[in-house]
Design a protein around this motif. Structure first.
Motif, mmCIF file in Angstrom:
data_model
loop_
_atom_site.group_PDB
_atom_site.id
_atom_site.type_symbol
_atom_site.label_atom_id
_atom_site.label_comp_id
_atom_site.label_asym_id
_atom_site.label_seq_id
_atom_site.Cartn_x
_atom_site.Cartn_y
_atom_site.Cartn_z
ATOM 1 N N TRP A 246 0.830 -1.204 0.000
ATOM 2 C CA TRP A 246 0.000 0.000 0.000
ATOM 3 C C TRP A 246 0.866 1.257 0.000
ATOM 4 O O TRP A 246 0.581 2.221 -0.716
ATOM 5 N N GLU A 247 1.921 1.242 0.799
ATOM 6 C CA GLU A 247 2.758 2.430 0.944
ATOM 7 C C GLU A 247 3.367 2.859 -0.394
ATOM 8 O O GLU A 247 3.453 4.058 -0.688
ATOM 9 N N THR A 248 3.744 1.883 -1.209
ATOM 10 C CA THR A 248 4.304 2.206 -2.525
ATOM 11 C C THR A 248 3.293 2.980 -3.358
ATOM 12 O O THR A 248 3.616 4.010 -3.980
ATOM 13 N N HIS A 249 2.042 2.501 -3.396
ATOM 14 C CA HIS A 249 1.002 3.179 -4.165
ATOM 15 C C HIS A 249 0.643 4.533 -3.556
ATOM 16 O O HIS A 249 0.450 5.524 -4.270
ATOM 17 N N PHE A 250 0.557 4.563 -2.243
ATOM 18 C CA PHE A 250 0.122 5.793 -1.566
ATOM 19 C C PHE A 250 1.148 6.913 -1.733
ATOM 20 O O PHE A 250 0.795 8.057 -2.062
ATOM 21 N N GLU A 251 2.418 6.610 -1.511
ATOM 22 C CA GLU A 251 3.443 7.640 -1.624
ATOM 23 C C GLU A 251 3.608 8.116 -3.059
ATOM 24 O O GLU A 251 3.874 9.296 -3.323
ATOM 25 N N THR A 252 3.443 7.197 -4.015
ATOM 26 C CA THR A 252 3.474 7.589 -5.427
ATOM 27 C C THR A 252 2.351 8.568 -5.733
ATOM 28 O O THR A 252 2.544 9.579 -6.424
ATOM 29 N N MET A 253 1.167 8.280 -5.203
ATOM 30 C CA MET A 253 0.021 9.173 -5.401
ATOM 31 C C MET A 253 0.299 10.558 -4.829
ATOM 32 O O MET A 253 0.074 11.582 -5.502
ATOM 33 N N CYS A 254 0.784 10.592 -3.595
ATOM 34 C CA CYS A 254 1.041 11.891 -2.956
ATOM 35 C C CYS A 254 2.089 12.703 -3.718
ATOM 36 O O CYS A 254 1.964 13.925 -3.894
ATOM 37 N N GLU A 255 3.107 12.013 -4.214
ATOM 38 C CA GLU A 255 4.179 12.686 -4.960
ATOM 39 C C GLU A 255 3.645 13.253 -6.263
ATOM 40 O O GLU A 255 3.991 14.386 -6.651
ATOM 41 N N GLU A 256 2.828 12.502 -6.955
ATOM 42 C CA GLU A 256 2.294 12.963 -8.241
ATOM 43 C C GLU A 256 1.284 14.087 -8.073
ATOM 44 O O GLU A 256 1.157 14.953 -8.944
ATOM 45 N N LEU A 257 0.556 14.088 -6.956
ATOM 46 C CA LEU A 257 -0.441 15.145 -6.730
ATOM 47 C C LEU A 257 0.221 16.476 -6.418
ATOM 48 O O LEU A 257 -0.224 17.541 -6.863
ATOM 49 N N GLY A 258 1.272 16.435 -5.627
ATOM 50 C CA GLY A 258 1.904 17.683 -5.201
ATOM 51 C C GLY A 258 1.088 18.358 -4.103
ATOM 52 O O GLY A 258 0.038 17.870 -3.673
ATOM 53 N N GLU A 259 1.548 19.499 -3.666
ATOM 54 C CA GLU A 259 0.909 20.174 -2.541
ATOM 55 C C GLU A 259 -0.289 21.018 -2.943
ATOM 56 O O GLU A 259 -1.113 21.379 -2.104
ATOM 57 N N ASP A 260 -0.385 21.384 -4.216
ATOM 58 C CA ASP A 260 -1.423 22.340 -4.626
ATOM 59 C C ASP A 260 -2.602 21.675 -5.328
ATOM 60 O O ASP A 260 -3.416 22.351 -5.972
ATOM 61 N N ALA A 261 -2.717 20.371 -5.227
ATOM 62 C CA ALA A 261 -3.808 19.662 -5.917
ATOM 63 C C ALA A 261 -5.163 20.049 -5.336
ATOM 64 O O ALA A 261 -5.317 20.259 -4.130
ATOM 65 N N ALA A 262 -6.149 20.161 -6.227
ATOM 66 C CA ALA A 262 -7.511 20.460 -5.795
ATOM 67 C C ALA A 262 -8.122 19.225 -5.127
ATOM 68 O O ALA A 262 -7.665 18.100 -5.322
ATOM 69 N N GLU A 263 -9.182 19.471 -4.357
ATOM 70 C CA GLU A 263 -9.803 18.361 -3.612
ATOM 71 C C GLU A 263 -10.306 17.258 -4.540
ATOM 72 O O GLU A 263 -10.149 16.075 -4.256
ATOM 73 N N GLN A 264 -10.909 17.623 -5.659
ATOM 74 C CA GLN A 264 -11.417 16.599 -6.574
ATOM 75 C C GLN A 264 -10.300 15.752 -7.163
ATOM 76 O O GLN A 264 -10.463 14.563 -7.408
ATOM 77 N N GLU A 265 -9.131 16.369 -7.381
ATOM 78 C CA GLU A 265 -7.973 15.609 -7.857
ATOM 79 C C GLU A 265 -7.520 14.609 -6.804
ATOM 80 O O GLU A 265 -7.169 13.469 -7.105
ATOM 81 N N LYS A 266 -7.540 15.048 -5.553
ATOM 82 C CA LYS A 266 -7.150 14.167 -4.449
ATOM 83 C C LYS A 266 -8.102 12.979 -4.329
ATOM 84 O O LYS A 266 -7.670 11.835 -4.156
ATOM 85 N N ILE A 267 -9.394 13.276 -4.438
ATOM 86 C CA ILE A 267 -10.392 12.206 -4.330
ATOM 87 C C ILE A 267 -10.250 11.214 -5.485
ATOM 88 O O ILE A 267 -10.292 9.997 -5.295
ATOM 89 N N LYS A 268 -10.035 11.751 -6.694
ATOM 90 C CA LYS A 268 -9.877 10.881 -7.855
ATOM 91 C C LYS A 268 -8.661 9.973 -7.700
ATOM 92 O O LYS A 268 -8.714 8.770 -7.974
ATOM 93 N N ALA A 269 -7.547 10.532 -7.233
ATOM 94 C CA ALA A 269 -6.326 9.748 -7.048
ATOM 95 C C ALA A 269 -6.520 8.707 -5.943
ATOM 96 O O ALA A 269 -6.061 7.559 -6.054
ATOM 97 N N ALA A 270 -7.203 9.099 -4.862
ATOM 98 C CA ALA A 270 -7.449 8.180 -3.756
ATOM 99 C C ALA A 270 -8.335 7.024 -4.193
ATOM 100 O O ALA A 270 -8.120 5.871 -3.807
ATOM 101 N N ARG A 271 -9.328 7.320 -5.034
ATOM 102 C CA ARG A 271 -10.224 6.260 -5.530
ATOM 103 C C ARG A 271 -9.455 5.272 -6.405
ATOM 104 O O ARG A 271 -9.787 4.088 -6.453
#
Length: 400
Positions: A318-343
């Motif tokens: 899980w950590e591999t996928h989760f950290e990759t997601m966080c890195e690709e999103l960056g700090e300025d991602a909108a909430e909908q982008e975060k939700i889409k990546a989390a899904r």
């Protein structure tokens, strides 16, 4: 205060009788399966237990269970005459085929010199049994047996002899508490001796469920010998030293989603807008995995350390996928982008994550175990799941 113990309304003896009937049917089926793999068995159809070959009944069995052994299969025995009454009806309706055995399997003992005694495999004497039964029908004052007396007496002598020729009394059958021993002897070869108790528990669980399905069906659904053979083979694979068995009831177990609505793993799914139907699936996977893992521990098939090792493996993946997601999103991602990546991560858990514990590859174990970890907040889907959950569980509004 209700005192413990049976009341006159208790159905416990009847329930024990029905369970014994099912267990004895399993034992007898296993015995016959060795020489007749095409055999089928039905419970509570023509009679208590019926064995068939190629659609033709070969054995029609009445099962009589008593808590203690008694010499109560006497000439006026209600057990005996109730069965004779049923079989007289069978005989007059042409149900028994040539060669069909009509059998009473009872935990009782046939009294020496009784009709039942002469209808056993040993010391068999059909003529003597007929004579004793006719005398009993004429002289007994039992009102409960009157109808059976009449039906048997009204048969022609030739018909009575033919009926009794097909009749077999098997007395002193194993008591219910002894059946474990006899069933284990039939399946001793399928797994390590140290696991035979657990194997039998899983096998009987499947058997009771299969019997219930057969009895609840609108049309007759006899149980095929091939089904037993297949289930034995499947469980044999699951009970190998590097494998784990799955309880049959858990494969389709469902629970009320409302009971889990305040669980953290459900809140995690709500954070990423997962729909109610998928949440219901998640709840079922959580329950199945939690219950199966608990049973493995109780049955000494799995150690606490094994669970810890398995969860560490899940965490690393899980950590591999989760950290990759966080890195690709960056700090300025909108909430909908975060939700889409989390899904996307949650979709991976539902559809792709396949991590066996030993060689057990049941999908609900992996999926449910991730929900168990999500409930402990060790994994999550939303990139800010820890902060969001802290605020949510404290009763504060989650920021959008």
């Amino acid at each position: 205060m209700i005192k413990e113990g049976k009341t006159k309304y208790s159905a416990s003896d009847s329930l024990v009788g029905y369970l014994y009937q099912c267990r004895l049917a399993l034992f007898e089926t296993l015995k016959r399966l060795k020489t007749n793999p095409s055999i089928t068995v039905a419970v509570e159809t023509l009679d208590d237990v019926v064995f068939e070959t190629n659609g033709t009944p070969t054995e029609i069995i009445q099962v009589k269970h008593h808590i203690n052994r008694q010499a109560n299969l006497t000439d006026a025995s209600t057990d005996l005459w109730k069965t004779i009454r049923i079989w007289c009806d069978f005989y007059q309706n042409g149900i028994p085929q040539s060669g069909t055995v009509l059998c009473i399997m009872t935990t009782s003992r046939a009294s020496k010199g009784s009709a039942a005694y002469y209808l056993r495999a040993e010391n068999r004497d059909i003529a003597a049994a007929e004579k004793i039964l006719l005398q009993t029908a004429q002289m007994s004052v039992s009102k409960e047996n009157n109808e059976a007396y009449s039906r048997f007496s009204n048969l022609t002598s030739e018909s009575r002899l033919e009926l009794l020729k097909a009749t077999l009394i098997l007395d002193q059958c194993p008591l219910n508490e002894d059946l474990d021993h006899y069933l284990q002897k039939e399946i001793w070869y399928v797994c390590q001796r140290s696991k035979i108790d657990q194997f039998l528990m899983y096998f009987e669980g499947w058997w009771f469920k299969r019997v219930l399905k057969s009895m609840c069906s609108e049309c007759s659904m006899p149980i095929l010998g091939e089904e037993l053979d297949s289930q034995l083979n499947e469980l044999r694979e699951q009970f190998k030293s590097d494998a784990l068995p799955i309880h049959a009831d858990l494969k389709t177990a469902t629970v009320d989603c409302k009971l889990y609505q305040n669980h953290t793993f459900v809140r995690q799914l709500e954070l990423i807008d997962v729909g109610s139907k998928r949440i219901s699936i998640a709840v079922n996977n959580y329950y199945r995995a939690f219950e199966q893992r608990s049973r493995w521990l109780r049955e000494d098939l799995l150690l606490v350390g094994d669970i810890g090792d398995y969860e560490r493996n899940l965490l690393e993946e899980w950590e591999t996928h989760f950290e990759t997601m966080c890195e690709e999103l960056g700090e300025d991602a909108a909430e909908q982008e975060k939700i889409k990546a989390a899904r996307n991560i949650y979709n991976w858990v539902e559809k792709e994550a396949d991590f066996p514990i030993r060689k057990c590859q049941e999908p609900f174990i992996t999926r449910g175990s991730y929900h168990i970890l999500a409930d402990k907040q060790k994994v999550g889907w939303h990139p800010e799941f820890q902060n969001r959950l802290t605020r949510l569980l404290e009763g504060k509004e989650v920021a959008g």
